[in-house]
Motif scaffolding. Structure first.
Motif, short mmCIF file in Angstrom:
data_model
loop_
_atom_site.label_atom_id
_atom_site.label_comp_id
_atom_site.label_asym_id
_atom_site.label_seq_id
_atom_site.Cartn_x
_atom_site.Cartn_y
_atom_site.Cartn_z
N PHE A 1 -21.06 5.71 -29.69
CA PHE A 1 -21.50 4.33 -29.81
C PHE A 1 -22.98 4.25 -30.19
O PHE A 1 -23.38 3.44 -31.02
CB PHE A 1 -21.25 3.57 -28.51
CG PHE A 1 -19.84 3.10 -28.34
CD1 PHE A 1 -18.80 3.60 -29.12
CD2 PHE A 1 -19.52 2.14 -27.39
CE1 PHE A 1 -17.50 3.17 -28.97
CE2 PHE A 1 -18.22 1.68 -27.23
CZ PHE A 1 -17.21 2.20 -28.01
N ALA A 2 -23.80 5.09 -29.55
CA ALA A 2 -25.22 5.10 -29.90
C ALA A 2 -25.41 5.56 -31.33
O ALA A 2 -26.22 4.99 -32.08
CB ALA A 2 -25.99 6.00 -28.94
N ALA A 3 -24.68 6.58 -31.76
CA ALA A 3 -24.77 7.05 -33.14
C ALA A 3 -24.31 5.99 -34.12
O ALA A 3 -24.75 5.97 -35.28
CB ALA A 3 -23.95 8.32 -33.31
N ALA A 4 -23.42 5.08 -33.65
CA ALA A 4 -22.90 4.02 -34.50
C ALA A 4 -23.78 2.77 -34.47
O ALA A 4 -23.40 1.74 -35.03
CB ALA A 4 -21.48 3.65 -34.06
N GLY A 5 -24.94 2.86 -33.82
CA GLY A 5 -25.91 1.78 -33.87
C GLY A 5 -26.00 0.91 -32.65
O GLY A 5 -26.77 -0.06 -32.63
N ALA A 6 -25.26 1.21 -31.59
CA ALA A 6 -25.27 0.38 -30.39
C ALA A 6 -26.35 0.83 -29.42
O ALA A 6 -26.71 2.01 -29.36
CB ALA A 6 -23.92 0.42 -29.70
N ASP A 7 -26.86 -0.12 -28.65
CA ASP A 7 -27.62 0.20 -27.44
C ASP A 7 -26.60 0.38 -26.33
O ASP A 7 -25.64 -0.41 -26.23
CB ASP A 7 -28.59 -0.92 -27.09
CG ASP A 7 -29.69 -1.09 -28.13
OD1 ASP A 7 -30.07 -0.08 -28.75
OD2 ASP A 7 -30.17 -2.22 -28.32
N VAL A 8 -26.77 1.40 -25.50
CA VAL A 8 -25.71 1.80 -24.58
C VAL A 8 -26.22 1.89 -23.15
O VAL A 8 -27.28 2.49 -22.88
CB VAL A 8 -25.12 3.16 -25.00
CG1 VAL A 8 -24.00 3.57 -24.04
CG2 VAL A 8 -24.59 3.09 -26.43
N ALA A 9 -25.46 1.32 -22.23
CA ALA A 9 -25.70 1.49 -20.80
C ALA A 9 -24.67 2.49 -20.28
O ALA A 9 -23.46 2.29 -20.43
CB ALA A 9 -25.56 0.16 -20.07
N VAL A 10 -25.16 3.57 -19.69
CA VAL A 10 -24.29 4.63 -19.16
C VAL A 10 -24.25 4.48 -17.65
O VAL A 10 -25.29 4.50 -16.98
CB VAL A 10 -24.82 6.02 -19.54
CG1 VAL A 10 -23.91 7.10 -18.97
CG2 VAL A 10 -24.94 6.16 -21.05
N ALA A 11 -23.06 4.33 -17.10
CA ALA A 11 -22.91 4.14 -15.66
C ALA A 11 -21.97 5.18 -15.07
O ALA A 11 -20.94 5.51 -15.66
CB ALA A 11 -22.38 2.75 -15.35
N SER A 12 -22.34 5.71 -13.91
CA SER A 12 -21.46 6.58 -13.14
C SER A 12 -22.02 6.65 -11.73
O SER A 12 -23.07 6.08 -11.43
CB SER A 12 -21.35 7.98 -13.75
OG SER A 12 -22.49 8.75 -13.45
N ARG A 13 -21.33 7.37 -10.87
CA ARG A 13 -21.79 7.47 -9.48
C ARG A 13 -23.10 8.24 -9.38
O ARG A 13 -23.90 8.00 -8.48
CB ARG A 13 -20.73 8.14 -8.62
CG ARG A 13 -19.50 7.28 -8.37
CD ARG A 13 -18.46 8.05 -7.58
NE ARG A 13 -17.97 9.20 -8.33
CZ ARG A 13 -17.22 10.17 -7.81
NH1 ARG A 13 -16.90 10.14 -6.53
NH2 ARG A 13 -16.80 11.16 -8.56
#
Length: 264
Positions: free
Chosen positions: A40-52
């Protein structure tokens, strides 16, 4: 714009199909979620990564932002914790802006010795992570997306929801419920918000390290692909379903399983 010009513009958009979009990926620090966040980031999106584990999210966010030039944020969140999910959406919007894409990837499939040994606590935990959390995130994020004019939601389910076995029944039952939620939310939030699901087959992620490789190899001979998938092989479907070329696709269950569901 003529139909030809529109077609050319659409084709060119394939290079950056998520340009200007903001996406949240749960379970995004490892496995299929990590691959989707990277794509998604490579495709131009700003990304929020969530996990524990926030430290794992922060490590990926730093590397991904450096590699792509996109804004990538890290968030500690257990999707089985209902009360954590609305604040999570608030955090993402504060740091990145209004959410355009939600990917419900976080999941769990614990092992057990027999069905009669499955405890109430284990059963509830499986449903909390695989069903309850995605339900709340879809309800809250979808409502916000509708108010702003639209968005896309992608659930990561399992081909096991169509082929359950005694060895994974709480998990596959939960994923079957997630498939049902996909149809319901697609109806509730359409036409402006599209909701789709990938039925993922066996992939060589960290979870696969617990599998018996010889047994998997024997089973795979009955599948058209005759092998398990590599994590990066999930991203084409994810980019399609969340991108501008799937505007007439909603409520769909797309199998990315090497043909496992097509096999006897």
């Amino acid at each position: 714009m003529s139909s030809l010009d529109a077609a050319v513009a659409a084709a060119r958009a394939l290079d950056q199909p998520l340009a200007g979009r903001r996406a949240l990926v749960t379970g995004g620090s490892r496995g299929l979620g990590r691959e989707i966040a990277i794509a998604f980031a490579a495709a131009g999106a700003d990304v929020a990564v969530a996990s524990r584990k926030k430290d794992a999210c922060e490590e990926l966010a730093e590397e991904l932002a450096s590699a792509t030039g996109r804004r990538v944020t890290a968030h500690a969140a257990h999707v089985g914790d209902w009360d954590r999910l609305d604040p999570l959406l608030d955090e993402v919007e504060q740091e990145l802006g209004p959410l355009d894409v939600l990917v419900n990837n976080a999941g769990m499939a614990p092992l057990y010795s027999s069905l009669e040994e499955v405890s109430e606590a284990l059963f509830d935990k499986v449903f909390a992570v695989n069903v309850r959390g995605p339900f709340r995130l879809m309800a809250a994020a979808g409502k916000r997306m509708v108010a702003r004019g639209g968005g896309a939601i992608l659930n990561i389910s399992s081909m096991g929801s169509q082929r359950p076995t005694a060895g994974d029944l709480p998990y596959t039952a939960a994923k079957s419920a997630l498939n049902t939620l996909t149809a319901g939310f697609a109806q509730e939030y359409g036409p402006s918000v599209r909701v789709n699901t990938i039925l993922a087959g066996p992939f060589a992620t960290d979870i696969s390290k617990a599998w018996d490789p010889e047994a998997v190899a024997r089973m795979a001979q009955d599948w058209p692909a005759k092998r398990v998938g590599e994590p990066h092989e999930i991203v084409g479907a994810a980019l399609y379903l969340c991108g501008p070329h799937a505007t007439y696709t909603t409520g769909a269950l797309l199998a990315v399983d090497g043909g496992r569901l097509a096999a006897p």
